[in-house]
Scaffold this motif. Structure first.
Motif, PDB file in Angstrom:
ATOM      1  N   UNK A 107     -31.583 -12.954  39.788  1.00  0.00           N
ATOM      2  CA  UNK A 107     -30.471 -13.817  39.464  1.00  0.00           C
ATOM      3  C   UNK A 107     -29.316 -13.139  38.781  1.00  0.00           C
ATOM      4  N   UNK A 108     -29.296 -11.813  38.675  1.00  0.00           N
ATOM      5  CA  UNK A 108     -28.228 -11.139  37.946  1.00  0.00           C
ATOM      6  C   UNK A 108     -27.362 -10.348  38.907  1.00  0.00           C
ATOM      7  N   UNK A 109     -26.036 -10.539  38.809  1.00  0.00           N
ATOM      8  CA  UNK A 109     -25.131  -9.886  39.752  1.00  0.00           C
ATOM      9  C   UNK A 109     -24.473  -8.648  39.171  1.00  0.00           C
ATOM     10  N   UNK A 110     -23.716  -8.775  38.076  1.00  0.00           N
ATOM     11  CA  UNK A 110     -22.942  -7.654  37.536  1.00  0.00           C
ATOM     12  C   UNK A 110     -23.108  -7.596  36.022  1.00  0.00           C
ATOM     13  N   UNK A 111     -23.459  -6.405  35.524  1.00  0.00           N
ATOM     14  CA  UNK A 111     -23.361  -6.106  34.107  1.00  0.00           C
ATOM     15  C   UNK A 111     -22.064  -5.332  33.912  1.00  0.00           C
ATOM     16  N   UNK A 128     -34.180 -18.405  51.451  1.00  0.00           N
ATOM     17  CA  UNK A 128     -35.149 -19.100  50.609  1.00  0.00           C
ATOM     18  C   UNK A 128     -34.549 -19.500  49.267  1.00  0.00           C
ATOM     19  N   UNK A 129     -33.217 -19.367  49.140  1.00  0.00           N
ATOM     20  CA  UNK A 129     -32.516 -19.774  47.928  1.00  0.00           C
ATOM     21  C   UNK A 129     -33.101 -19.103  46.688  1.00  0.00           C
ATOM     22  N   UNK A 130     -33.311 -17.806  46.804  1.00  0.00           N
ATOM     23  CA  UNK A 130     -33.908 -17.069  45.695  1.00  0.00           C
ATOM     24  C   UNK A 130     -32.951 -16.884  44.536  1.00  0.00           C
ATOM     25  N   UNK A 131     -31.664 -17.231  44.715  1.00  0.00           N
ATOM     26  CA  UNK A 131     -30.700 -17.016  43.646  1.00  0.00           C
ATOM     27  C   UNK A 131     -30.541 -18.238  42.743  1.00  0.00           C
ATOM     28  N   UNK A 132     -31.418 -19.211  42.860  1.00  0.00           N
ATOM     29  CA  UNK A 132     -31.334 -20.376  41.982  1.00  0.00           C
ATOM     30  C   UNK A 132     -31.404 -19.931  40.518  1.00  0.00           C
ATOM     31  N   UNK A 133     -30.460 -20.368  39.714  1.00  0.00           N
ATOM     32  CA  UNK A 133     -30.477 -20.032  38.299  1.00  0.00           C
ATOM     33  C   UNK A 133     -29.885 -18.685  37.983  1.00  0.00           C
ATOM     34  N   UNK A 134     -28.998 -18.155  38.813  1.00  0.00           N
ATOM     35  CA  UNK A 134     -28.546 -16.789  38.613  1.00  0.00           C
ATOM     36  C   UNK A 134     -27.370 -16.695  37.653  1.00  0.00           C
ATOM     37  N   UNK A 135     -27.145 -15.491  37.174  1.00  0.00           N
ATOM     38  CA  UNK A 135     -26.053 -15.149  36.277  1.00  0.00           C
ATOM     39  C   UNK A 135     -25.051 -14.289  37.031  1.00  0.00           C
ATOM     40  N   UNK A 136     -23.770 -14.575  36.849  1.00  0.00           N
ATOM     41  CA  UNK A 136     -22.735 -13.856  37.572  1.00  0.00           C
ATOM     42  C   UNK A 136     -22.345 -12.545  36.908  1.00  0.00           C
ATOM     43  N   UNK A 137     -21.444 -12.610  35.901  1.00  0.00           N
ATOM     44  CA  UNK A 137     -20.965 -11.406  35.216  1.00  0.00           C
ATOM     45  C   UNK A 137     -21.369 -11.498  33.759  1.00  0.00           C
ATOM     46  N   UNK A 138     -22.179 -10.541  33.307  1.00  0.00           N
ATOM     47  CA  UNK A 138     -22.602 -10.471  31.915  1.00  0.00           C
ATOM     48  C   UNK A 138     -21.730  -9.438  31.212  1.00  0.00           C
ATOM     49  N   UNK A 139     -20.919  -9.896  30.255  1.00  0.00           N
ATOM     50  CA  UNK A 139     -19.988  -9.026  29.529  1.00  0.00           C
ATOM     51  C   UNK A 139     -20.637  -8.671  28.199  1.00  0.00           C
ATOM     52  N   UNK A 140     -20.786  -7.384  27.940  1.00  0.00           N
ATOM     53  CA  UNK A 140     -21.612  -6.974  26.808  1.00  0.00           C
ATOM     54  C   UNK A 140     -20.936  -6.032  25.828  1.00  0.00           C
TER      55      UNK A 140
END
Length: 457
Positions: A107-111, A128-140
């Motif tokens: 579910x994680x796209x970009x750090x 199979x919709x495996x991306x349910x609940x995913x996070x787009x861009x995590x800014x750290x």
């Protein structure tokens, strides 16, 4: 060292000179791995120099692309514009080579390393919709800028939306950050099943950003400004802590289903949450708690506006329409001690039909409140609350039909002191009879004061 990527002509190999403009990589993931190696080889602390991964125009997608794209702290990720660069994220799990080998949740796209500019990230659900609940861009990282970035859902590939137009298969968190200074500029979050833009304990600014069916959540803010944000179709718009919201448009007067629940919490005793100036808010509900200032806005909620504790409501136009239940309700909440101050506001009875007979009490006071006479200067224009309108549930009074009385019912706070001094009222009745003509006292407070009334213009 800058690194170049081209999804059409690039090659993901280890050839000498790979990553230069004439010999780009094919995938952003491979470029990010190269950037991490460069950062490590420099011997400098992460984030101490700035390199850039340049994404040429085109579409970045599996099988060439692998997620999450782990941009190191010293690098920016820069595309040629959100209209030109598209990253299609399907949510498959990725195992990065070791040692040790690491498997990342699908579910994680970009750090983000530091800044991210000029690209569109689209959730493109796998079969199979495996991306349910995913996070787009995590800014750290501190000082990060997210600019000209769109995060959206490929609605054509998702199951149909519900009756409110919300999609179940979508980014649960589109752009998120925690404990950092951040600037979000000229961005858009769309069709999130939960949070479009979520910042926790962050400072900085969100400005010129569009949220469509994507909630805003800014919790425990440490000096954050939300400026010129257009939010429509979201489930909620939540701000908390030392935050200022100004020049924003929240909700949609024409469609209650496109209006969020607006919640403003002031849990910081020394730095208030400030809502205003110049917001146009058409949410479904408004809830305000604690150390909050709501000043110089147009508030046109669809159902209910509740305040608890030392909330200051100043210089607003409060003019809901349609199915509004109450213009304003003062609630008792033991978690938020203090008396709200309501001053210089203009209250206008809704123009639409009544809902469940609730227009008969446009203002409800269930706890201590200062509408004028204490810390409040008063000057609230209450004249328009009591106009004749046969579309409302009404109370008969002489030969006229009245649309409402102010309900006083401090059941949970029997020692309540409720002041309505120095306000402007309709002048149909003699001003000395306001206490009996304009109030319905269900539970008698310790003090109910209606001094120095003046006729509204």
């Amino acid at each position: 060292m800058d690194i170049y990527v081209n999804p059409r002509t690039g090659i993901d190999d280890n050839a000498l000179g790979r990553g230069r403009p004439a010999a780009p990589y094919r995938s952003l993931a491979r470029a990010a791995e190269r950037a991490a190696a460069v950062e490590l080889a420099s011997g400098l602390p992460p984030g101490s120099f700035i390199g850039t991964i340049f994404a040429r125009s085109g579409t970045y997608a599996p099988p060439d692309e692998r997620f999450p794209i782990m941009v190191p702290p010293s690098y920016d990720l820069v595309g040629t514009g959100s209209a030109n660069v598209t990253i299609r994220f399907t949510g498959e799990t990725r195992t990065a080579a070791g040692p040790p080998a690491v498997t990342y949740w699908g579910g994680e796209a970009i750090y983000a390393g530091r800044n991210v500019r000029g690209l569109t990230l689209i959730a493109n659900p796998a079969p199979m919709y495996s991306c349910r609940g995913m996070r787009g861009i995590f800014v750290q990282n501190d000082g990060s800028v997210i600019e000209d970035v769109i995060v959206d859902l490929n609605t054509a590939a998702a199951p149909p939306p519900d009756s409110r137009g919300n999609y179940d298969i979508a980014f649960q968190q589109q752009i998120v950050g925690e404990g950092i200074e951040i600037v979000v500029l000229d961005c858009a979050c769309r069709n999130a099943s939960r949070t479009g833009l979520g910042l926790h304990q962050c400072s900085g600014m969100i400005t010129r950003t569009d949220l469509f069916a994507a909630a805003l959540s800014c919790s425990d803010s440490a000096g954050l400004t939300v400026d010129t944000v257009n939010a429509r179709g979201a489930q909620r718009f939540d701000v908390n802590g030392n935050v200022r919201v100004q020049d924003c448009t929240i909700g949609d007067r024409a469609d209650a289903h496109r209006s969020p629940i607006l919640t403003i919490k002031g849990d910081n005793p020394t730095a208030p949450a400030v809502f205003g100036p110049n917001n146009i808010a058409d949410p479904l509900y408004i809830f305000a708690y604690g150390n909050v200032v709501i000043e110089n806005n147009t508030l046109s909620h669809h159902y209910q506006f509740d305040i608890s504790g030392p909330v200051r409501v100043i210089d607003n136009s409060i003019e809901p329409e349609g199915l509004v239940r109450y213009l304003l309700t003062v609630q008792f909440d033991e978690n938020y001690p203090g008396v709200p101050v309501i001053q210089n506001n203009r209250f206008v009875a809704p123009s639409g039909p009544s809902f469940g007979g609730h227009h008969v009490n446009p203002i409800i006071v269930r706890a201590s409140a200062d509408f004028g006479g204490g810390a409040s200067l008063g000057n609230n224009n209450l004249g328009a609350l009591f106009v004749r309108n046969t579309g409302f549930s009404t109370s008969a009074d002489g030969d006229l039909v009245r649309a409402g009385t102010i309900l006083v019912d401090p059941t949970d706070e029997p020692e309540a002191i409720i002041r309505f001094d120095n306000n402007l009222w309709d002048d149909t009745f003699s001003l000395d009879s306001l206490a009996t003509r304009r109030f319905h006292v269900s539970t008698t407070p310790a003090v109910l004061s209606v001094g120095s009334p003046r006729p509204a213009p």
